[in-house]
Motif scaffolding. Structure first.
Motif, PDB file in Angstrom:
ATOM      1  N   TYR A  95       8.556  68.039 -57.947  1.00 26.35           N
ATOM      2  CA  TYR A  95       9.013  66.688 -57.616  1.00 26.35           C
ATOM      3  C   TYR A  95       7.801  65.830 -57.298  1.00 26.35           C
ATOM      4  O   TYR A  95       6.848  66.299 -56.685  1.00 26.35           O
ATOM      5  N   VAL A 137       6.999  62.776 -55.033  1.00 25.17           N
ATOM      6  CA  VAL A 137       7.572  61.884 -54.022  1.00 25.17           C
ATOM      7  C   VAL A 137       6.512  60.905 -53.551  1.00 25.17           C
ATOM      8  O   VAL A 137       5.332  61.213 -53.498  1.00 25.17           O
ATOM      9  N   ALA A 191       8.908  72.575 -55.816  1.00 26.93           N
ATOM     10  CA  ALA A 191      10.123  73.158 -55.243  1.00 26.93           C
ATOM     11  C   ALA A 191      10.406  74.522 -55.865  1.00 26.93           C
ATOM     12  O   ALA A 191      10.803  75.459 -55.186  1.00 26.93           O
ATOM     13  N   ASN A 197      15.956  78.770 -45.993  1.00 26.96           N
ATOM     14  CA  ASN A 197      16.072  77.322 -46.231  1.00 26.96           C
ATOM     15  C   ASN A 197      14.823  76.790 -46.926  1.00 26.96           C
ATOM     16  O   ASN A 197      13.706  77.118 -46.541  1.00 26.96           O
ATOM     17  N   GLY A 198      15.061  75.988 -47.943  1.00 23.38           N
ATOM     18  CA  GLY A 198      13.938  75.377 -48.643  1.00 23.38           C
ATOM     19  C   GLY A 198      13.246  76.275 -49.654  1.00 23.38           C
ATOM     20  O   GLY A 198      12.216  75.917 -50.213  1.00 23.38           O
ATOM     21  N   ALA A 199      13.839  77.434 -49.911  1.00 21.18           N
ATOM     22  CA  ALA A 199      13.222  78.373 -50.851  1.00 21.18           C
ATOM     23  C   ALA A 199      13.264  77.833 -52.287  1.00 21.18           C
ATOM     24  O   ALA A 199      12.448  78.212 -53.121  1.00 21.18           O
ATOM     25  N   GLY A 200      14.217  76.969 -52.562  1.00 21.76           N
ATOM     26  CA  GLY A 200      14.323  76.387 -53.907  1.00 21.76           C
ATOM     27  C   GLY A 200      15.586  76.798 -54.637  1.00 21.76           C
ATOM     28  O   GLY A 200      15.684  76.643 -55.848  1.00 21.76           O
ATOM     29  N   LYS A 201      16.578  77.284 -53.910  1.00 25.25           N
ATOM     30  CA  LYS A 201      17.815  77.753 -54.548  1.00 25.25           C
ATOM     31  C   LYS A 201      18.591  76.601 -55.195  1.00 25.25           C
ATOM     32  O   LYS A 201      18.978  76.676 -56.351  1.00 25.25           O
ATOM     33  N   THR A 202      18.801  75.550 -54.418  1.00 24.14           N
ATOM     34  CA  THR A 202      19.561  74.421 -54.952  1.00 24.14           C
ATOM     35  C   THR A 202      18.830  73.801 -56.141  1.00 24.14           C
ATOM     36  O   THR A 202      19.446  73.449 -57.145  1.00 24.14           O
ATOM     37  N   THR A 203      17.535  73.683 -56.028  1.00 26.45           N
ATOM     38  CA  THR A 203      16.754  73.135 -57.141  1.00 26.45           C
ATOM     39  C   THR A 203      16.940  73.991 -58.394  1.00 26.45           C
ATOM     40  O   THR A 203      17.121  73.464 -59.493  1.00 26.45           O
ATOM     41  N   GLU A 207      26.397  77.727 -51.890  1.00 24.96           N
ATOM     42  CA  GLU A 207      26.967  77.888 -50.555  1.00 24.96           C
ATOM     43  C   GLU A 207      28.440  77.463 -50.491  1.00 24.96           C
ATOM     44  O   GLU A 207      28.797  76.566 -49.718  1.00 24.96           O
ATOM     45  N   HIS A 239      24.184  81.880 -47.360  1.00 27.93           N
ATOM     46  CA  HIS A 239      23.403  82.411 -46.247  1.00 27.93           C
ATOM     47  C   HIS A 239      24.179  83.499 -45.508  1.00 27.93           C
ATOM     48  O   HIS A 239      23.702  84.063 -44.542  1.00 27.93           O
TER      49      HIS A 239
END
Ligand code: ATP
Ligand code: MG
Lengths: 269, 328
Positions: free
Chosen positions: B11, B13, B28, B48-54, B171, B204
């Protein structure tokens, strides 16, 4: 073509159910322009309109002249207003789901812009009734040019609404477009003062607003009984603007999506 | 089958305010390769923030990967995202993503239309889906009056409206009560096993992952750090044994005494004293030595058991290890 129409219809129905609950929409579409109209009317009454440079404005038809201006503006505004809906969709995450689906993006944009068409036509009807009740004697209307103008104005308004909608998809920060394009539209499109009376610089600004042409054409066909031949220039410009706007829209739709897919800004709000 | 190779997402930003904002790159996802077979449930785990959603957004074509290749049943997802969109759907947890003023039926109808589901199929499908998520008698009620769980169940029905071949669940059970999430899990299983859908799930809640997943990918800081089945992952990460010991008496001296005795058998043993129990971590099976040590010291064992390694511990431990490596 069928999927396009399905999506278009679904989008219209959804927006309608989702947003037209709010009575505030009618306030901004109808009450404000109407109050504005009244104040303008009475402030103009003070002056001697009969001597104005514009041939077709007389003291007699001034009220109709103004009503037509506000009617066109309300019509345009109602189509633009739907662009706000996308900011709600961004917040609620549903915009992302629309982009997750294979739906034709133009169909959604069009559906969203047109969703307020019912309301717009309603607003126009009320204005038209007012015109007729107040001054039926000043109307000189030829049916065919009138219908032609109605369709071209509608096409232009829809294209304009879709155009702003598409810009709005770019980012959540494009709200500023409304302040840039909405207020000046009222001032520079000749809603109150005919653009022919504008100084040169103001005329230059007025030519970027499709509303300018729409108002002028409507006034001509309603107040002077212009023939099809006499409004040919408007017809060409109107159709030209519509075509250009649609071309821009299709470019923007593609750009918006690839921009979103790079920045992931669809979820930011 | 979905085959993604070396996906990467950076990304850009803008930082700060005003005209001259500095651009900053955020990596990400740095390198992810994974496969999802039809009929299988694959878990994607990470802190959290590992990049799963990305990663999920790249697989659902909501994001274009900066680098890497992505094929779904031999369709190139980077080149033909629209073809992918027709065959997938995504369900994210939470109450958003539905139209609150519309009824359950109207919501599903709208999504059915934009997926171009033919009208006679759609009507039936909506009824089936509403029944499936237990909302059949809330069909004509505006969503704004729904509870959190009901909204989320509607979300699940929505995700199935186009009968997708692959389903991405980000999730999905967040904020749901135990009963509802249990139902949901059995439903997810049903989708994979009976309807042969390929499913990717992030969560999680480790119990959920352990129960559902045929295969697991663990990611941290944008890269894969481990993959395998639940069993493989937990035993591989925990080749050491964990014991919990409770004695009739409890003191620091006793703990130290036991520790000394065990050191003779296994030099790497770790003994920790917490609350009223002693935690022992060793490389070897030392249950015999442990009981002998207690007897020799004249102590009675009230309770002694070996602790099953849990996936959650595995992930935290793995992430920590990777983090340490990165630091040094
Ligand atoms: N649109 C975006 N623009 C910039 N950075 C982003 C954007 N979306 C995510 N990130 C960053 O990318 C990284 C990975 O985020 P991601 O949402 O994929 O994590 P996650 O594994 O889903 O975490 P969680 O378990 O909290 O949901 C984070 O550092 C996040 O700040
Ligand atoms: Mg996430």
């Amino acid at each position: 073509m069928r999927p396009f129409i399905k999506a278009l219809a679904a989008e219209m129905i959804k927006q309608h159910k989702n947003y037209f609950h709010s009575k505030m929409i009618y306030v901004s579409l109808f009450v404000w322009p109407f109050l504005n109209f009244i104040t303008t009317y009475y402030s103009f009454k003070v002056f001697d309109i009969g001597k104005s440079k514009i041939a077709y404005i007389t003291a007699e038809n001034m009220v109709v002249y103004l009503l037509l201006g506000y009617m066109c503006m309300s019509f345009f505004r109602s189509l633009v207003q739907s662009a706000w809906n996308f900011s709600f969709e961004r917040i609620s995450g549903t915009l992302e789901l629309i982009y997750l689906s294979p739906v034709n993006r133009a169909a959604v944009l069009l559906g969203n812009a047109v969703s307020s068409l019912f309301e717009s036509v309603f607003v126009m009807l009320i204005f038209s009734l007012l015109v007729i009740v107040m001054k039926v004697e000043v109307l000189i209307i030829k049916i065919l040019p009138c219908i032609t103008v109605f369709f071209i104005v509608t096409a232009m308004a829809v294209a304009w609404g879709m155009f702003l909608n598409s810009l709005f998809l770019f980012s959540r920060d494009s709200d500023f477009l409304f302040t840039i394009l909405e207020e000046p539209m009222e001032i520079f499109s000749g809603v109150k003062v005919p653009t022919a009376l504008f100084p040169l610089w103001a005329k230059a600004i007025s030519i970027i607003f499709p509303l300018t042409y729409a108002i002028e054409a409507v006034r001509r066909v309603v107040l002077t009984g212009s023939s099809l031949y006499e409004i040919r220039e408007f017809a060409v410009i109107g159709i030209g603007i519509t075509v250009v706007l649609f071309a821009l829209i299709s470019v923007i739709i593609k750009r918006v999506e690839s921009h979103m897919r790079i920045t992931g800004n669809i979820t930011l709000f | 089958m979905i085959i993604a190779e070396h996906l990467k997402k950076t990304y850009i930003v803008k930082q700060g305010k005003g005209l001259f904002r500095e651009k900053q790159e955020i990596q990400a996802v740095r390198d992810i390769s994974l496969q999802i077979e039809k009929g299988k449930i694959v878990g994607l785990l990470g802190i959290n923030g590992a990049g799963k959603t990305t990663t999920i957004k790249m697989l659902t074509t909501l994001l274009s990967p900066t680098e890497g290749s992505y094929f779904l049943d031999d369709i190139d997802g980077v080149k033909y995202p629209v073809e992918i969109k027709k065959r997938i759907n995504m369900i994210a947890g939470g109450e958003r993503m539905i139209y609150w003023r519309l009824t359950a039926y109207e919501n599903l109808w709208y999504y059915g239309q934009i997926y171009n589901v033919s009208n006679n199929v759609l009507k039936e499908r909506i009824d089936t889906l509403l029944k499936l998520v237990g909302l059949e008698n809330k069909k004509d009620v505006p969503v704004e009056t729904f509870s959190k769980g009901m909204k989320q169940r509607l979300q699940i029905a929505r995700g199935l409206i186009n009968d997708p071949q692959y389903l991405f669940l980000d999730e999905p059970t967040i904020g749901l009560d135990a009963v509802v999430s249990k139902e949901l899990r059995s439903h997810i299983k049903h989708l994979a096993k009976e309807q042969n859908k390929g499913i990717l799930i992030t969560s999680h809640y480790m119990g959920e992952i352990e129960e559902l997943c045929d295969y697991i990918y663990i990611m941290n800081d944008g890269v894969l750090i481990k993959k395998g089945t639940v069993k493989e992952l937990t035993t591989e990460t925990f080749n050491r044994k964990n014991y919990v010991l409770r004695l009739d008496k409890h003191s620091k001296e006793i703990t130290e005494c036991i520790c000394d005795k065990l050191k003779v058998v296994d030099a790497t043993v770790e003994v920790k004293d917490e609350n009223d129990a002693i935690y022992i971590n060793s490389r070897e099976n030392i249950s015999m030595e442990l009981s002998r040590a207690c007897m020799e010291a004249g102590l009675y064992i009230r309770e002694m058991y070996e602790k099953e390694p849990h996936l959650e511990d595995a992930i935290i431990r793995l992430s920590r290890e990777v983090h340490h490596e990165a630091v040094y």
